[in-house]
Design an enzyme around this catalytic site. Structure first.
Site, PDB file in Angstrom:
ATOM      1  N   SER A 118       0.877  -1.182   0.000  1.00  0.00           N
ATOM      2  CA  SER A 118       0.000   0.000   0.000  1.00  0.00           C
ATOM      3  C   SER A 118       0.908   1.223   0.000  1.00  0.00           C
ATOM      4  CB  SER A 118      -0.936  -0.011   1.205  1.00  0.00           C
ATOM      5  OG  SER A 118      -0.212  -0.224   2.401  1.00  0.00           O
ATOM      6  N   GLU A 142       1.371   5.531   0.732  1.00  0.00           N
ATOM      7  CA  GLU A 142       0.846   6.713   1.426  1.00  0.00           C
ATOM      8  C   GLU A 142       1.313   7.984   0.725  1.00  0.00           C
ATOM      9  OE1 GLU A 142       0.868   6.601   5.754  1.00  0.00           O
ATOM     10  OE2 GLU A 142       1.673   8.638   5.760  1.00  0.00           O
ATOM     11  N   ALA A 177      -1.466  18.395  10.104  1.00  0.00           N
ATOM     12  CA  ALA A 177      -1.517  18.691  11.528  1.00  0.00           C
ATOM     13  C   ALA A 177      -2.658  19.662  11.812  1.00  0.00           C
ATOM     14  CB  ALA A 177      -0.195  19.283  11.975  1.00  0.00           C
ATOM     15  N   GLY A 206      -3.590  12.147  16.443  1.00  0.00           N
ATOM     16  CA  GLY A 206      -2.917  13.335  15.912  1.00  0.00           C
ATOM     17  C   GLY A 206      -1.927  13.890  16.919  1.00  0.00           C
ATOM     18  N   ASP A 207      -1.079  14.778  16.445  1.00  0.00           N
ATOM     19  CA  ASP A 207      -0.039  15.367  17.303  1.00  0.00           C
ATOM     20  C   ASP A 207      -0.591  16.533  18.105  1.00  0.00           C
ATOM     21  OD1 ASP A 207       2.142  13.724  16.704  1.00  0.00           O
ATOM     22  OD2 ASP A 207       2.485  14.790  14.811  1.00  0.00           O
ATOM     23  N   HIS A 209       5.596   5.081  21.007  1.00  0.00           N
ATOM     24  CA  HIS A 209       5.208   6.472  20.730  1.00  0.00           C
ATOM     25  C   HIS A 209       5.973   7.375  21.705  1.00  0.00           C
ATOM     26  CE1 HIS A 209       2.653  10.076  20.857  1.00  0.00           C
ATOM     27  NE2 HIS A 209       2.409   9.776  19.590  1.00  0.00           N
ATOM     28  N   PHE A 240      13.201  14.120  10.905  1.00  0.00           N
ATOM     29  CA  PHE A 240      11.827  13.683  11.131  1.00  0.00           C
ATOM     30  C   PHE A 240      11.811  12.506  12.115  1.00  0.00           C
ATOM     31  CE2 PHE A 240       7.823  11.645   9.507  1.00  0.00           C
ATOM     32  CZ  PHE A 240       6.994  12.619  10.035  1.00  0.00           C
ATOM     33  N   HIS A 291       3.694  -1.135   3.773  1.00  0.00           N
ATOM     34  CA  HIS A 291       3.081   0.178   3.539  1.00  0.00           C
ATOM     35  C   HIS A 291       4.219   1.159   3.281  1.00  0.00           C
ATOM     36  CE1 HIS A 291      -0.046   3.283   3.984  1.00  0.00           C
ATOM     37  NE2 HIS A 291       0.840   4.001   4.670  1.00  0.00           N
ATOM     38  N   ARG A 302       6.564  10.631  -4.217  1.00  0.00           N
ATOM     39  CA  ARG A 302       7.509  10.339  -5.314  1.00  0.00           C
ATOM     40  C   ARG A 302       7.499   8.842  -5.569  1.00  0.00           C
ATOM     41  NH1 ARG A 302      13.087  13.284  -4.907  1.00  0.00           N
ATOM     42  NH2 ARG A 302      13.290  11.883  -6.661  1.00  0.00           N
TER      43      ARG A 302
HETATM   44  P1  FAD Z   1      -2.468   6.700  19.656  1.00  0.00           P
HETATM   45  O1  FAD Z   1      -2.211   5.292  19.264  1.00  0.00           O
HETATM   46  O2  FAD Z   1      -3.853   7.108  19.829  1.00  0.00           O
HETATM   47  O3  FAD Z   1      -1.638   6.973  20.983  1.00  0.00           O
HETATM   48  C1  FAD Z   1      -1.327   8.296  21.418  1.00  0.00           C
HETATM   49  C2  FAD Z   1      -1.179   8.340  22.904  1.00  0.00           C
HETATM   50  O4  FAD Z   1      -2.504   8.429  23.452  1.00  0.00           O
HETATM   51  C3  FAD Z   1      -0.572   7.122  23.538  1.00  0.00           C
HETATM   52  O5  FAD Z   1       0.802   7.187  23.622  1.00  0.00           O
HETATM   53  C4  FAD Z   1      -1.203   7.171  24.901  1.00  0.00           C
HETATM   54  O6  FAD Z   1      -0.384   7.921  25.748  1.00  0.00           O
HETATM   55  C5  FAD Z   1      -2.495   7.934  24.759  1.00  0.00           C
HETATM   56  N1  FAD Z   1      -3.673   7.101  25.160  1.00  0.00           N
HETATM   57  C6  FAD Z   1      -3.958   6.767  26.412  1.00  0.00           C
HETATM   58  N2  FAD Z   1      -5.058   6.010  26.492  1.00  0.00           N
HETATM   59  C7  FAD Z   1      -5.510   5.851  25.263  1.00  0.00           C
HETATM   60  C8  FAD Z   1      -6.628   5.148  24.726  1.00  0.00           C
HETATM   61  N3  FAD Z   1      -7.517   4.494  25.463  1.00  0.00           N
HETATM   62  N4  FAD Z   1      -6.764   5.157  23.397  1.00  0.00           N
HETATM   63  C9  FAD Z   1      -5.911   5.802  22.629  1.00  0.00           C
HETATM   64  N5  FAD Z   1      -4.842   6.504  23.101  1.00  0.00           N
HETATM   65  C10 FAD Z   1      -4.635   6.526  24.412  1.00  0.00           C
HETATM   66  N6  FAD Z   1      -0.507  12.495  12.056  1.00  0.00           N
HETATM   67  C11 FAD Z   1      -1.272  13.434  11.402  1.00  0.00           C
HETATM   68  O7  FAD Z   1      -1.426  14.560  11.897  1.00  0.00           O
HETATM   69  N7  FAD Z   1      -1.859  13.135  10.183  1.00  0.00           N
HETATM   70  C12 FAD Z   1      -1.729  11.929   9.589  1.00  0.00           C
HETATM   71  O8  FAD Z   1      -2.272  11.696   8.500  1.00  0.00           O
HETATM   72  C13 FAD Z   1      -0.943  10.919  10.262  1.00  0.00           C
HETATM   73  N8  FAD Z   1      -0.797   9.670   9.733  1.00  0.00           N
HETATM   74  C14 FAD Z   1      -0.092   8.727  10.423  1.00  0.00           C
HETATM   75  C15 FAD Z   1      -0.018   7.428   9.886  1.00  0.00           C
HETATM   76  C16 FAD Z   1       0.692   6.428  10.553  1.00  0.00           C
HETATM   77  C17 FAD Z   1       0.751   5.045   9.959  1.00  0.00           C
HETATM   78  C18 FAD Z   1       1.370   6.747  11.783  1.00  0.00           C
HETATM   79  C19 FAD Z   1       2.181   5.689  12.478  1.00  0.00           C
HETATM   80  C20 FAD Z   1       1.279   8.019  12.323  1.00  0.00           C
HETATM   81  C21 FAD Z   1       0.551   9.023  11.672  1.00  0.00           C
HETATM   82  N9  FAD Z   1       0.416  10.314  12.195  1.00  0.00           N
HETATM   83  C22 FAD Z   1      -0.335  11.268  11.526  1.00  0.00           C
HETATM   84  C23 FAD Z   1       1.104  10.694  13.445  1.00  0.00           C
HETATM   85  C24 FAD Z   1       0.179  10.582  14.697  1.00  0.00           C
HETATM   86  O9  FAD Z   1      -0.913  11.466  14.571  1.00  0.00           O
HETATM   87  C25 FAD Z   1       1.012  10.953  15.918  1.00  0.00           C
HETATM   88  O10 FAD Z   1       2.020  10.036  16.156  1.00  0.00           O
HETATM   89  C26 FAD Z   1       0.213  11.251  17.183  1.00  0.00           C
HETATM   90  O11 FAD Z   1       1.095  11.829  18.149  1.00  0.00           O
HETATM   91  C27 FAD Z   1      -0.430  10.051  17.836  1.00  0.00           C
HETATM   92  O12 FAD Z   1      -1.585   9.665  17.215  1.00  0.00           O
HETATM   93  P2  FAD Z   1      -1.903   8.075  17.139  1.00  0.00           P
HETATM   94  O13 FAD Z   1      -3.287   7.847  16.701  1.00  0.00           O
HETATM   95  O14 FAD Z   1      -0.818   7.426  16.400  1.00  0.00           O
HETATM   96  O15 FAD Z   1      -1.707   7.709  18.662  1.00  0.00           O
END
Ligand code: FAD
Length: 301
Positions: free
Chosen positions: A19, A21, A55, A112-113, A156, A223, A273, A279
């Site tokens: 896949s 991205e 973001a 998200g961040d 993370h 990054f 993935h 590119r």
């Molecule tokens: P999650 O898996 O939700 O975890 C984040 C933190 O939430 C955990 O460390 C934990 O401390 C806390 N947490 C505690 N309890 C819970 C709970 N019950 N459920 C969930 N979380 C909990 N960012 C963007 O802005 N846009 C994108 O398109 C984007 N695409 C991405 C694609 C991939 C494949 C990856 C790996 C990352 C991507 N990111 C993207 C980055 C991501 O948004 C960041 O890393 C962000 O800080 C965390 O979001 P997450 O959903 O990965 O984290």
């Protein structure tokens, strides 16, 4: 021959799935190069192609437009990334409904961040989805989407431990996620160990390795530092002295990506993935090495 050099003779490869991205383009020029990349990669029959969400939701329109165009103009299945950042639940739900209406059936659901940037504390919108788990439940209420989520082989940056991350992954699966895609990594050991730990904790959904071909070492290393992915010294050594030599850097990048994916194939990995950075060339070459060949009927219009 060095122990970590590419092995040139191999048994025939078993079939793999890939896949890709992309990120949504900011200008007509970037849109043209994005579509050049999609047109080049589409004939490799990807399982899906995903489009990131900027973001703070900054690309809401552009992500939607790109995904909708993929639905209209190609036969490949798109996945739309979506985050909880800086939006109410109603606003996020509207985005989800608009994807359903456009024929999109796959969402990559993320928290998200933090809005203050990586390293600052995450604050949920008071009326928004607080976590990725809540977002997944919200998406499920709206439609029968396929839902992919993130996984972090090197944990993370905000997480206390890999086990805590696996707890979060399990919560996301319980909420309805059916596939995880990993943050990129360069040492396959990180991924393989993470897989062992996740499987031992009962996680059975596919956890697809995210592969980033190193188009620009300095940029990728910068990054990686922010996302918590380690950059091994051997990787830095391979690009040493090539800052002003883009042509050689590309050859090295292709060799590094090939080495990584073929080693994962040797460990039984069958889905990949690719973070394409919009590119096609390095990703196309890496897929060719994985045994993938173009099928004309998959070409984008
Ligand atoms: P999650 O898996 O939700 O975890 C984040 C933190 O939430 C955990 O460390 C934990 O401390 C806390 N947490 C505690 N309890 C819970 C709970 N019950 N459920 C969930 N979380 C909990 N960012 C963007 O802005 N846009 C994108 O398109 C984007 N695409 C991405 C694609 C991939 C494949 C990856 C790996 C990352 C991507 N990111 C993207 C980055 C991501 O948004 C960041 O890393 C962000 O800080 C965390 O979001 P997450 O959903 O990965 O984290």
């Amino acid at each position: 021959m060095a122990a970590d050099a590419i092995r040139l003779s191999r048994a025939p490869l078993s079939p793999v799935r890939v896949s890709f991205e992309f990120f949504p383009p900011k200008s007509p020029e970037m849109e043209a190069s994005l579509w050049e990349a999609i047109n080049r990669l589409a004939p490799l029959s990807p399982s899906f192609v995903s489009v990131t969400y900027g973001a703070g939701g900054s690309t809401r329109e552009r992500t939607h437009n790109t995904v909708a165009r993929i639905v209209r103009e190609t036969s490949i299945k798109p996945a739309a990334h979506l985050t909880c950042v800086a939006a109410t639940r109603d606003e996020v739900d509207d985005v989800v409904r608009s994807y359903w209406a456009a024929g999109v059936r796959h969402i990559v659901a993320l928290r998200g961040d933090p809005q203050g940037g990586l390293g600052t504390a995450y604050t949920a919108h008071p009326d928004g989805y607080a976590t990725s788990t809540d977002l997944i439940k919200g998406i499920r209420r709206i439609g029968d989407f396929e839902i992919s989520v993130s996984a972090y082989p090197e944990k993370h940056p905000e997480s206390a431990s890999i086990d805590a991350d696996i707890d979060v992954l399990k919560a996301k699966i319980d909420a309805g996620a059916t596939r995880a895609i990993t943050q990129f990594f360069f040492e396959n050991e990180h991924y393989l160990r993470f897989m062992d730990r996740a499987r031992a904790r009962g996680v059975s959904i596919p956890i697809v390795p995210g592969i980033v071909p190193v188009q620009n070492f300095r940029q990728t290393a910068g990054f990686a530092k922010k996302t918590g992915a380690s950059v091994p010294q051997w990787l830095a050594d391979r690009f040493e002295g090539l800052d002003d030599d883009a042509a050689t850097r590309r050859l090295i990048a292709a060799a590094v990506a090939a080495e990584q994916v073929l080693d994962l194939v040797d460990h039984g990995v069958s889905d990949f993935h690719f973070y394409t950075m919009n590119r096609a060339d390095l990703v196309y070459a890496t897929c060719h090495l994985l045994g993938l060949r173009p099928r004309p009927e998959q070409e984008a219009a």
